[in-house]
Design an enzyme around this catalytic site. Sequence first.
Site, PDB file in Angstrom:
ATOM      1  CB  ALA A  22      54.182 -37.310 153.340  1.00 60.65           C
ATOM      2  N   GLY A  25      58.595 -34.086 159.407  1.00 66.71           N
ATOM      3  CA  GLY A  25      58.544 -32.635 159.334  1.00 66.71           C
ATOM      4  C   GLY A  25      57.222 -32.091 158.847  1.00 66.71           C
ATOM      5  CB  SER A 154      63.013 -21.709 151.422  1.00 69.44           C
ATOM      6  OG  SER A 154      63.828 -21.137 152.428  1.00 69.44           O
ATOM      7  CE1 TYR A 179      66.716 -25.452 150.461  1.00 68.13           C
ATOM      8  CE2 TYR A 179      67.020 -23.318 151.505  1.00 68.13           C
ATOM      9  CZ  TYR A 179      66.269 -24.464 151.321  1.00 68.13           C
ATOM     10  OH  TYR A 179      65.079 -24.614 151.984  1.00 68.13           O
TER      11      TYR A 179
END
Length: 314
Positions: A22, A25, A154, A179
């Site tokens: 946090a 971004g 993502s 990733y």
Amino acid sequence: MTGWNASDIPDQSGRTAVVTGANSGIGYVTARELARRGAQVVLACRSEERGTRALEQLRSEVPSAEVEFRRLDLGDLSSVRDFAASYDSDDGGRSDGLDLLVNNAGVMALPYRQTADGFETQFGVNHLGHFVLTGLLLPRLLRTPGARIVTVSSGFHALSNIDINDLNSERNYRRWIAYGRSKTANLLFTHELARRLAANGSDVVAAAAHPGYAETNLQGAAPKMEGRKIAERVMWLGNRVVAQSAAAGALPSLYAATAPGVRPDSFTGPRVLGWQGATGKSWRAKWTLNDAAGERLWAASERLTGEPFSPSGV
């Protein structure tokens, strides 16, 4: 959901939230907007310096905010355990429950590295660290009516399914494939967690979200780490020219965390090609909805971390 924005967040007064990553971004925006609507928010960040700076900035932007910083390094499972233990032993005036856990922190396309526990960094931080954190905080979530667990994945999960026989990419490391696998793991974890919660009659909602292409520090981290100035510049230009703002990128997470009627195992993201635009239902690869794969990943995650979910969990 068309046009949904931060002003649509319901009142969060009396609710408590933990947001990982946090300090900047979309994680920072998520924490700030939850606090703006009245939630007590814990900024769970690896760097004490950056976390403290984010805390001060948030308080300056939202003077009424009830927020605190607590150190959490998802690349070190001892830090994850310490965080959970300190949260339980010193709740800072919070109730016994926990309303919201936002598994937001992550790393992207790094050169091959290992976590403190010997896991490939992207898999270790993006999935295993959050897996253990969720398991350790789950008893609090289960005691809280209407609690939610939001895990940030993502669109790049589409790059690859997980390889259950090589979760740490020891045979062949390709940074973007690794990733993608870690982001697939996020979705498979959400799928299996939602299934187990439902089987146990719990009303805790496990959902996933993704920011699309949002301007954050994530894109430039690997080039900066390796001293690749041209690549770092390209990422900077991409953020300036193509990316939406971090505030826009945080909307899917905030929707999944707060909007009425969010379904278990839903996947929320930007609606324009999955990159930007209004918040809505997001496409996901079929392999992220595979029950058998979710069970195998869950079992492997417990074995690798030595942290089975609590008997009072799922």
